[in-house]
Write a protein that holds these residues in place. Structure first.
Motif, PDB file in Angstrom:
ATOM      1  N   PRO A  33       0.807  -1.224   0.000  1.00 56.84           N
ATOM      2  CA  PRO A  33       0.000   0.000   0.000  1.00 56.84           C
ATOM      3  C   PRO A  33       0.837   1.269   0.000  1.00 56.84           C
ATOM      4  N   PRO A  34       0.224   2.399  -0.388  1.00 58.97           N
ATOM      5  CA  PRO A  34       0.940   3.678  -0.364  1.00 58.97           C
ATOM      6  C   PRO A  34       1.582   3.937   0.997  1.00 58.97           C
ATOM      7  N   HIS A  35       2.886   4.235   0.957  1.00 63.84           N
ATOM      8  CA  HIS A  35       3.641   4.438   2.185  1.00 63.84           C
ATOM      9  C   HIS A  35       4.850   5.313   1.886  1.00 63.84           C
ATOM     10  N   THR A  36       5.551   5.715   2.920  1.00 59.65           N
ATOM     11  CA  THR A  36       6.788   6.465   2.759  1.00 59.65           C
ATOM     12  C   THR A  36       7.863   5.870   3.661  1.00 59.65           C
TER      13      THR A  36
ATOM     14  N   GLY B 242      11.283   9.847   1.301  1.00 56.92           N
ATOM     15  CA  GLY B 242      10.169  10.579   1.877  1.00 56.92           C
ATOM     16  C   GLY B 242       8.910  10.666   1.054  1.00 56.92           C
ATOM     17  N   LEU B 243       8.953  10.270  -0.237  1.00 51.51           N
ATOM     18  CA  LEU B 243       7.780  10.418  -1.091  1.00 51.51           C
ATOM     19  C   LEU B 243       6.866   9.191  -0.979  1.00 51.51           C
ATOM     20  N   ILE B 244       5.554   9.436  -1.062  1.00 45.64           N
ATOM     21  CA  ILE B 244       4.571   8.359  -1.013  1.00 45.64           C
ATOM     22  C   ILE B 244       4.710   7.496  -2.266  1.00 45.64           C
ATOM     23  N   HIS B 245       4.768   6.178  -2.077  1.00 44.66           N
ATOM     24  CA  HIS B 245       4.920   5.271  -3.216  1.00 44.66           C
ATOM     25  C   HIS B 245       4.198   3.955  -2.937  1.00 44.66           C
ATOM     26  N   PHE B 246       4.082   3.118  -3.967  1.00 45.01           N
ATOM     27  CA  PHE B 246       3.334   1.866  -3.864  1.00 45.01           C
ATOM     28  C   PHE B 246       3.812   0.903  -4.936  1.00 45.01           C
ATOM     29  N   GLN B 247       3.414  -0.391  -4.775  1.00 43.47           N
ATOM     30  CA  GLN B 247       3.602  -1.405  -5.817  1.00 43.47           C
ATOM     31  C   GLN B 247       2.351  -2.279  -5.849  1.00 43.47           C
ATOM     32  N   PHE B 248       1.909  -2.623  -7.058  1.00 41.94           N
ATOM     33  CA  PHE B 248       0.671  -3.377  -7.251  1.00 41.94           C
ATOM     34  C   PHE B 248       0.910  -4.465  -8.291  1.00 41.94           C
ATOM     35  N   ASN B 249       0.599  -5.703  -7.941  1.00 38.85           N
ATOM     36  CA  ASN B 249       0.820  -6.825  -8.856  1.00 38.85           C
ATOM     37  C   ASN B 249      -0.282  -6.850  -9.908  1.00 38.85           C
TER      38      ASN B 249
ATOM     39  N   PRO C 165      15.315   2.575   7.904  1.00 38.60           N
ATOM     40  CA  PRO C 165      14.606   3.525   7.035  1.00 38.60           C
ATOM     41  C   PRO C 165      13.255   3.973   7.559  1.00 38.60           C
ATOM     42  N   GLY C 166      12.620   3.152   8.385  1.00 37.42           N
ATOM     43  CA  GLY C 166      11.280   3.483   8.855  1.00 37.42           C
ATOM     44  C   GLY C 166      10.255   3.326   7.746  1.00 37.42           C
ATOM     45  N   VAL C 167       8.988   3.169   8.127  1.00 44.75           N
ATOM     46  CA  VAL C 167       7.911   3.094   7.136  1.00 44.75           C
ATOM     47  C   VAL C 167       6.649   3.687   7.754  1.00 44.75           C
ATOM     48  N   ILE C 168       5.973   4.524   6.977  1.00 45.47           N
ATOM     49  CA  ILE C 168       4.686   5.096   7.373  1.00 45.47           C
ATOM     50  C   ILE C 168       3.685   4.708   6.304  1.00 45.47           C
ATOM     51  N   THR C 169       2.785   3.761   6.619  1.00 48.66           N
ATOM     52  CA  THR C 169       1.735   3.368   5.687  1.00 48.66           C
ATOM     53  C   THR C 169       0.587   4.353   5.831  1.00 48.66           C
ATOM     54  N   ILE C 170       0.238   5.032   4.746  1.00 50.87           N
ATOM     55  CA  ILE C 170      -0.629   6.207   4.823  1.00 50.87           C
ATOM     56  C   ILE C 170      -1.988   5.905   5.442  1.00 50.87           C
ATOM     57  N   GLY C 171      -2.696   4.892   4.926  1.00 51.44           N
ATOM     58  CA  GLY C 171      -4.009   4.584   5.457  1.00 51.44           C
ATOM     59  C   GLY C 171      -3.959   4.216   6.930  1.00 51.44           C
ATOM     60  N   ASN C 172      -2.974   3.380   7.295  1.00 52.58           N
ATOM     61  CA  ASN C 172      -2.829   2.956   8.688  1.00 52.58           C
ATOM     62  C   ASN C 172      -2.583   4.149   9.604  1.00 52.58           C
ATOM     63  N   ALA C 173      -1.703   5.056   9.155  1.00 55.04           N
ATOM     64  CA  ALA C 173      -1.337   6.195   9.994  1.00 55.04           C
ATOM     65  C   ALA C 173      -2.496   7.179  10.158  1.00 55.04           C
ATOM     66  N   VAL C 174      -3.223   7.437   9.074  1.00 54.24           N
ATOM     67  CA  VAL C 174      -4.272   8.455   9.115  1.00 54.24           C
ATOM     68  C   VAL C 174      -5.546   7.938   9.784  1.00 54.24           C
ATOM     69  N   PHE C 175      -5.968   6.730   9.414  1.00 52.20           N
ATOM     70  CA  PHE C 175      -7.241   6.219   9.930  1.00 52.20           C
ATOM     71  C   PHE C 175      -7.086   5.147  11.006  1.00 52.20           C
ATOM     72  N   GLY C 176      -5.871   4.662  11.220  1.00 42.55           N
ATOM     73  CA  GLY C 176      -5.673   3.607  12.200  1.00 42.55           C
ATOM     74  C   GLY C 176      -4.753   3.984  13.339  1.00 42.55           C
ATOM     75  N   SER C 177      -4.534   5.286  13.552  1.00 39.74           N
ATOM     76  CA  SER C 177      -3.632   5.712  14.622  1.00 39.74           C
ATOM     77  C   SER C 177      -4.222   5.372  15.988  1.00 39.74           C
ATOM     78  N   GLU C 178      -3.338   5.269  16.972  1.00 35.95           N
ATOM     79  CA  GLU C 178      -3.758   4.951  18.343  1.00 35.95           C
ATOM     80  C   GLU C 178      -3.127   5.947  19.311  1.00 35.95           C
ATOM     81  N   PRO C 179      -3.932   6.800  19.983  1.00 31.83           N
ATOM     82  CA  PRO C 179      -5.391   6.921  19.858  1.00 31.83           C
ATOM     83  C   PRO C 179      -5.789   7.525  18.515  1.00 31.83           C
ATOM     84  N   PRO C 180      -7.050   7.412  18.142  1.00 30.70           N
ATOM     85  CA  PRO C 180      -7.498   7.922  16.838  1.00 30.70           C
ATOM     86  C   PRO C 180      -7.386   9.436  16.735  1.00 30.70           C
ATOM     87  N   ILE C 181      -7.127   9.903  15.511  1.00 29.33           N
ATOM     88  CA  ILE C 181      -7.190  11.344  15.247  1.00 29.33           C
ATOM     89  C   ILE C 181      -8.638  11.799  15.387  1.00 29.33           C
TER      90      ILE C 181
END
Length: 224
Positions: A109-112, A156-163, A180-196
């Motif tokens: 999924p889209p991540h950085t 730092g740029l958002i990227h993805f790969q799709f089969n 390197p770290g990884v921030i998966t966009i959907g997980n970070a925005v909608f799945g943060s703990e506690p929620p935004i």
């Protein structure tokens, strides 16, 4: 055998590149094998093991040739080889990942990666890949990759790969950081703990609040 030769060449090129363009500071010693410490301040990297106690195990990780299970909600599994798996990578400014994708639809999924540029090498299958440039252009740059192809995702740029193929796909990637770290966009925005606060996301994405509430209640799969 030819595939393994491709991986070897790719990895050596990634190593050479990282020595010149690594985002992490250059080491001032031969190596700094990471150890876990509970005292002290972690500024960048980890504490070092006494060089006299270092062994070959500190620089070794087995089994990256083994296919991973991709029967999960996103259809992909990332196998990292960074400072956590190989303590000897500490301060060396490079790491590696294997990515397995399920047949058509397997998605990384889209991540950085906040601390690394990524160089992706496709070993098997056909991948549709891309990244998005920064504001204000937000330009999408994409390419369909086949075995033997290489693609770069800037730091730092958002990227993805799709089969997009009917068979399993496998890729290897070199990253210009031992962590390197990884921030998966959907997980970070909608799945943060506690929620935004839903009001923040409702206004940011111009969505109905019920949609935001729905997204925040979903299970966001971590494929790393």
């Amino acid at each position: 055998m030819e595939g393994l030769k491709f991986v070897l060449v790719f990895f050596l090129l990634a190593v050479a590149s990282s020595l010149t363009f690594a985002s992490d500071p250059s080491p001032l010693q031969d190596f700094c094998v990471a150890i876990n410490e509970t005292d002290g301040v972690f500024v960048n990297g980890k504490f070092c093991k006494d060089p006299k106690l270092v062994s070959e195990k500190d620089f070794f990780f087995p089994g990256l040739n083994i296919p991973r299970n991709t029967s999960n909600p996103v259809g992909s599994t990332v196998t990292p080889v960074n400072v956590v798996q190989i303590p000897g990578l500490n301060t060396l400014g490079i790491s590696l990942v294997r990515i397995d994708y399920a047949p058509y639809g397997g998605l990384n999924p889209p991540h950085t990666h906040p601390r690394a540029t990524e160089v992706l090498f496709v070993m098997e299958g056909t991948l549709y890949v891309g990244f998005v440039t920064s504001n204000p252009e937000n330009r999408l740059i994409t390419k369909v990759l086949n075995p033997g192809d290489v693609f770069v995702f800037p730091v730092g740029l958002i990227h993805f790969q799709f089969n997009v193929g009917e068979a399993n796909a496998v890729a290897f990637a070199g990253l210009s950081s031992q962590n390197p770290g990884v921030i998966t966009i959907g997980n970070a925005v909608f799945g943060s703990e506690p929620p935004i606060n839903p009001d923040v996301l409702t206004k940011a994405f111009q969505l109905d609040k019920s949609v935001v509430n729905f997204l925040q209640k979903q299970f966001w799969w971590d494929n790393n």
